[in-house]
Each structure stands twice: as C-alpha cells, then as structure tokens.
Design an enzyme around this catalytic site. Structure first.
Site, PDB file in Angstrom:
ATOM      1  N   GLU A   1      14.222   5.159  -9.842  1.00 22.45           N
ATOM      2  CA  GLU A   1      14.512   4.271  -8.730  1.00 22.45           C
ATOM      3  C   GLU A   1      15.025   2.951  -9.304  1.00 22.45           C
ATOM      4  OE1 GLU A   1      10.665   2.970  -6.756  1.00 22.45           O
ATOM      5  OE2 GLU A   1       9.927   4.526  -8.109  1.00 22.45           O
TER       6      GLU A   1
ATOM      7  N   LYS B   1      15.202  -0.926 -10.281  1.00 21.52           N
ATOM      8  CA  LYS B   1      14.225  -1.970 -10.630  1.00 21.52           C
ATOM      9  C   LYS B   1      14.595  -3.225  -9.836  1.00 21.52           C
ATOM     10  CE  LYS B   1      11.951  -4.433 -14.356  1.00 21.52           C
ATOM     11  NZ  LYS B   1      11.808  -5.644 -13.540  1.00 21.52           N
TER      12      LYS B   1
ATOM     13  N   GLU C   1       7.626  -4.485  -4.113  1.00 20.35           N
ATOM     14  CA  GLU C   1       8.345  -5.706  -4.483  1.00 20.35           C
ATOM     15  C   GLU C   1       8.535  -6.588  -3.260  1.00 20.35           C
ATOM     16  OE1 GLU C   1       9.918  -7.216  -8.187  1.00 20.35           O
ATOM     17  OE2 GLU C   1       8.968  -5.299  -7.711  1.00 20.35           O
TER      18      GLU C   1
END
Length: 549
Positions: free
Chosen positions: A226, A228, A276
């Site tokens: 995936e 970052k 995130e």
C-alpha cells in the site's frame, strides 16, 4: 537523587545494551517506590512542565558564580549544554543532600504560580544543596529537555525481564496518558489500570526501511503493498461511547481534530484503528504542508477546517468488539477492517446523504501487483500519489510492538536533492557540543547572490564533521549569538523528502526532512544549484499550500 544521578551516569557512559539494561534493573530493585514511577516517566518521555525560563537561569547562575553574563554565555557555547554549564560553573556545594528524586520533582512542580523572586530563591537554595552530578540532573528536570540516550523500548525490555512479563504486554501497560503523580509504580507495571482507562492506545508497530533488493523478500504473493501516506501516524479508539485520537508519540490529540467526532455515532464500541491522520479533500490526500497549517495550533478556526480538512486513512484494526485482535494475521485483520469500513461508510451515507469521498474515515487501498518488477515501477509513481513510497507487509504477520525487522518494511522513494554551499553554523549538543555541526545552506539567485533555504545537521561521518568544524573555526566572518557566518566555500548535496511553497523563508520554499547526502569536495561554489532550480523542483514535486505560520 544521588541514586538517579548514578543511573544517568551509567546509561550515558555505556554503549552496550546489556549494560544499560542491567543498570536500569539495579535501579528498579533498589530505588524507592515513589522514585521508580518518576524514573519510568522520565525515561519514557514524560516530565514536569517547565516553570523557569532559560534566560533567568543564565542570569541567576552568573550572579551566584560572580561571572559577567558574557563570560557565562561563552562558557555555554563551549560546553554546548545549559544544564551541564550551570552545574560546572556554580561553586562546589558543601551539602550532601540525600533527598530522593520524587522530592525534587515535587519541588519543581511547586514553583508553578510563584513570582520571579520566589523562584530565584528556591532554585538558588536547590543549587546550594545539591552536588555537581545531582545539580546537572536537577537542571535537566527544570529545563524540560530531559534526554538520556535510552529508548523507551530498552526500558520496557528491562522491566519485562525484571518482572517476568512479555515485552509487548509491558509496552501496552506503559502506553497512554498515565500520570506519575496519580499512579503508583506497582499499579502501572501490574496493568491494574488498563481496564479502567477507556482511552488507552496500543503500542505502535513500526516498519524498518527496506535496504536490500526487494526480490530477497521471497514470493510476492506472501506480501501486501500500500502507499506510505505522508501524514501523522495515529490511532482512533472508540470505547465507552467516546472517541479518542492518539499520535504515534502518545499525545492525546482528540481536541485538535474535531472532524473525527462524527465517528462517535458511527464506530462500534470497542474499536481501535491504526492509520494516518492526513488532510483529504474530494477523495484525494493533500500534501503534508496542508496538515502543517493545523499542527501546533491551540484553536482550530472554521477557515482552517475548510482549507485543511482531515480524514483518517486506516490501514489496520487492533481491537474489534472490545477484543484485542493484534495476534491475528495481517490478512485476517485486513479482512475485518474492510468489513468494518463497508458497514460504517454505508451507515454514514444513509444518515448524511453524502458521498463516501466526503467521509472523514477512509481505508488505505491495497496496491495490486503480481511480481516485484511491477511493484518497482509502481513505486516511481509515489510522489504523484502524494505518498512517500510504499509499505510492504507480510500477510501472515501479527501486529507487534515497536520496530521489528522482517514483516513490515517501508520502501521510500529516493530523496530530491540540491547542491548548495554552507554559509552559517552553530555548535551541536551532547557529544558534539564542541563541534560546529548544525549548518545553514544557500543557493544562488538570478543576481548570483546567496539565498539561504534550509538547515541540516545529519548525514556526515565523524571524520567529515571534524573536517568541516576545522574549516569553520578558521573561516568565521561574523557572530550572531551562537551562530557563526562562514566563508562560503564548502559545497554539499542536500537531500529532502518534499518541497513546498513558503512565505516564511526568503527563498520562498521550504524542504522537508533535509539531511546532507554528500560532502561535495569535487565542486566549487560556482557550481552549486540556483534558486530557479529549487523552484523547478517545487513546480514538479511541490504544491501550492504555503506555510503561513
């Protein structure tokens, strides 16, 4: 305090992990109960709030020692550490105080609310009572910059070893917002508080940088990939009807992101998400510079909420239906995460009549690939995705605590770089306190004038730092406090992860995570890059979000 100062000496003097662990265990086995909780707090980043300014400490110490302030400042520049400078300059104490660490912590806490004269008298009396080593520790506590070169992970391992507990379990017990003034050492390490703290986060699992050929990882089908994302690592927790937001640094940030409160009515109770914190609009992430406009602000205005809206890009689930599921495999946790996202996003659409792209909770998409060569090509698109590179996670891996090698890798794109000239420097700290190691760099503008654009202090070997330090000391042009301007001759290649427009800097740009890639002895100042070169990188890789703070 003597016992704690001895511990500081022992862990600072050793470079061997086993010796540091042994010193910490000895302290746990011999210190007072009320001191052990404060030692643990200090070694894991918790400290009393600063109550006295550095400027006042400069003046009070110089006055007691009978030194002119200019001589104190010169001594400070030579030593490089204020706490050590004060401890060395003050006259030797005749007293040999046996008062414990906890006494001096409370002594500093009680200074809050005192007037300047009362603070001066209290600090002066403490200095008279403490020996040189203990003064140094006291000054560190007072300054709020208590760093001892021991990681929290090492302390946790020492605790786990001493109390026959799994390190990951101990890490979880020590995570979160516990207050050393309100919890005992035994309560903390036994975990009695875990079930009563609804906000308590899990220790973060951290990835290692990929420093080898990706094909050495084996079969591509064993891995998921995936992007970052370039934001703030965080956890969102929903327990007992409340939502809590934690940063990777274990700072409770719930109030800073009011957008997440919508999740209070959408997430099921007993949920912990890892992901995130990132600015996000119309289904797309925004550059990190957008998030910077919110970081550090006490008040989040309507304008900020409009200009820099945040979402949470979740990529893991650690707790589901109040069950800790970190021991399940990455593939199992991902499947559970996708089910949760489907259910919660559908409920969001039904209740708000808004599109999924407007939802503050998003799921980090997996990257489809069949072989490593395909992933190598996809990685080159990272900056177009507002990403730092790729994350690689083994599908059969569990969610561990801390940085563990083998199952999670971060594969960042190569840094951007510019050749520039060193124009100013100041001395470093700690073991570099006698060397000029913090540098300011410049490029040339259209008129061939030097324009500063960044600072950097890492990337050189000890031998190179010594070489540059010798040059600086022979070629100082002017002094501005601790800063020395230098004859512009030494050329360096500076690498950085990102670039953004900024009205804070004369150059008009700000770079992210700058460091020295190479000492370019093969180049002269006539060959450095220009401001136009920087702006070309800004047009290609940057963004229009200005840093206005």
């Amino acid at each position: 305090m003597k016992q704690f100062a001895t511990l500081i000496d022992e862990v600072s003097a050793s470079t061997k992990t086993n010796e540091k662990v042994s010193a910490i265990i000895r302290y746990f086995n011999n210190a007072r109960e009320e001191d052990k909780i404060w030692m643990l707090a200090l070694f894991t980043g918790r400290r009393p709030r600063r109550t006295v300014s550095s400027t006042k400490l400069h003046g009070w110490c110089a006055e007691i020692a009978g030194l002119p302030l200019w001589l104190f400042e010169e001594s400070y520049q030579a030593v490089g550490d204020l706490s050590e400078t004060i401890a060395l300059i003050l006259p030797e104490s005749d007293s040999q105080s046996d008062k414990p660490l906890s006494y001096w912590i409370n002594y500093l806490v009680n200074l809050e609310g005192k007037n300047e004269q009362e603070k001066k008298e209290a600090i002066s009396n403490a200095w008279k009572e403490l020996g040189t080593r203990e003064r140094f520790v006291f000054n560190k506590l007072m300054s709020g910059s208590f760093r001892i070169g021991v990681s929290a992970a090492l302390v946790i391992n020492a605790l786990a070893k001493n109390y026959n507990t799994d390190a990951q379990v101990m890490s979880h017990r020590l995570s979160g917002n516990w207050d050393p003034a309100k919890i005992s050492f035994n309560e903390l390490i036994s975990g009695d508080h875990v079930d009563t703290d609804a906000s308590k986060p899990y220790p973060f699992y951290l990835a290692y940088p990929l420093d080898e050929d990706i094909k050495n990882l084996g079969n591509p089908s064993d891995w998921q990939a995936e992007w970052k994302w370039d934001g703030i690592r965080g956890q969102i927790i929903k327990r007992k009807g409340e939502v809590f937001v934690w940063s990777r640094g274990e700072e409770l940030m719930t109030d800073k992101f009011p957008e997440y409160q919508v999740l209070q009515n959408l997430l099921p109770d007993g949920t912990a998400l890892d992901g995130e914190i990132i600015c996000f609009r119309e289904g797309k992430p925004l550059p990190f510079s957008a998030l910077q406009t919110r970081i550090g602000r006490k008040n989040i205005t309507k304008k900020i909420l409009h200009d820099a809206p945040v979402a949470f890009l979740m990529y893991d689930i650690l707790e589901l239906n109040s069950e800790d599921i970190r021991s399940k495999t990455q593939a199992e946790r991902r499947s559970a995460l996708e089910v949760l996202y489907r259910d919660v996003s559908q409920r969001f659409e039904m209740e708000t009549a808004k599109q999924p792209a407007d939802f503050t909770l998003q799921i980090s998409p997996l990257i489809a690939f069949t072989d490593w060569d395909e992933l190598v090509a996809l990685r080159l698109q990272s900056r177009n995705m507002i990403s730092e590179g790729l994350m690689l996670k083994k599908k059969n891996s569990i969610y561990q605590a801390g940085r563990k090698r083998g199952d999670w890798w971060k594969w960042k794109v190569d840094p951007l770089s510019i050749d520039c000239v060193l124009v100013a420097a100041q001395k470093g700290h700690g073991r570099r306190s006698n060397l000029y190691t913090d540098y300011t760099f410049a490029v040339k503008d259209a008129g061939n004038n030097l324009v500063t654009f960044t600072k950097a202090y890492s990337g050189l070997t000890d031998k190179e730092f010594n070489e540059v330090d010798a040059f600086i000391k022979k070629n100082i042009l002017e002094k501005f406090g601790p800063v020395r301007t230098v004859k512009p001759e030494l050329v360096f290649e500076i690498g950085f992860e990102g670039i953004a427009a900024s009205n804070r800097h004369k150059s008009g740009v700000a770079v992210r995570f700058p460091r020295m890639l190479r000492f370019r002895k093969d180049k002269t100042v006539d060959e450095i890059n220009t401001l136009d070169d920087l702006k070309a990188l800004l047009r290609t890789y940057g963004n229009a979000v200005a840093d206005t703070e």
